[in-house]
Scaffold this active site. Structure first.
Site, PDB file in Angstrom:
ATOM      1  N   SER A  49       0.830  -1.218   0.000  1.00 58.97           N
ATOM      2  CA  SER A  49       0.000   0.000   0.000  1.00 58.97           C
ATOM      3  C   SER A  49       0.863   1.267   0.000  1.00 58.97           C
ATOM      4  CB  SER A  49      -0.981  -0.005   1.171  1.00 58.97           C
ATOM      5  OG  SER A  49      -0.299   0.150   2.387  1.00 58.97           O
ATOM      6  N   HIS A  94       8.847   3.237   8.803  1.00 62.20           N
ATOM      7  CA  HIS A  94       8.724   2.321   9.941  1.00 62.20           C
ATOM      8  C   HIS A  94       7.488   2.703  10.759  1.00 62.20           C
ATOM      9  CE1 HIS A  94      10.200  -0.525  12.898  1.00 62.20           C
ATOM     10  NE2 HIS A  94       9.893   0.361  13.833  1.00 62.20           N
TER      11      HIS A  94
END
Ligand code: GAR
Length: 195
Positions: free
Chosen positions: A20, A113
């Protein structure tokens, strides 16, 4: 870093799964003001859902067998050179690049992250944030160095953790901000000369 400022960038996105963030970068590359082109997608997983986005958008993609890491990285470096890649974006790439790879590739490597680094390097970030009763979580885009999730931070965004949040609902909220954060981080490094 300086040599990348203000010019169009050839980007390679590395993925391992859903993709995504890759899709958000592809969308961003297509807007008029964007200075990036996604030229190459690398995955270690032939079942990556993200490969569909590569195919749909006619972006060159390679599935790399990572069982022999040294050979895999050698091959990747060759593809990067052939495609004149200026910047690597790790987007849910679940393999750790060797320090030799990072050194040989000369240009910057970015990673996204799902935590507010330096908190929660590594895996299971959402579970750990909830278990620790943190009030906030978020996402971070940072430069990749040989030390895992420890390179200089480019951009970070917070989300509030509600009492009702589960690992799943928090992951969903964080992912939503990731999709804006990665393009913004690239814009930031394209404007700024010193990091
Ligand atoms: C994202 O949440 C990304 O931050 C995380 O994997 C997910 C990939 O989703 N990355 C890491 O955990 C790296 N340590 P996506 O495949 O839908 O972009």
């Amino acid at each position: 870093m300086e040599k990348l400022i203000g010019r169009n960038l050839n980007i390679s996105v590395f993925i391992s799964g859903r993709g995504s963030n890759l899709l958000s970068l592809i969308k961003y590359s297509k807007i008029k003001k964007s200075k990036i082109k996604i030229n190459l997608i690398i995955t270690n997983n032939k079942f990556s859902k993200g490969l569909e986005f590569a195919k749909k958008n006619k972006i060159k993609n390679y599935i790399i067998n990572y069982s022999k890491k040294k050979e895999a990285e050698h091959k990747i470096l060759e593809y990067l050179r052939k495609n004149k890649i200026d910047l690597i974006c790790l987007a849910g790439f679940m393999k750790i690049l060797s320090s030799s790879f990072i050194k040989k590739f000369k240009n910057p490597i970015l990673n996204i992250h799902p935590s507010l680094l330096p908190r929660y390097k590594g895996l299971n970030t959402h579970r750990r944030a909830i278990e620790n009763k943190d009030k906030f979580s978020g996402a971070t885009v940072h430069f990749v160095t040989p030390k895992l999730d420890s390179g200089k931070i480019i951009l970070q965004k917070k989300v509030r953790i509600l009492k009702s949040d589960t690992e799943k609902t928090l992951a969903k909220k964080v992912l939503k901000i990731e999709h804006k954060l990665y393009p913004s981080a690239i814009e930031k490094i394209l404007k700024k000369s010193s990091f």
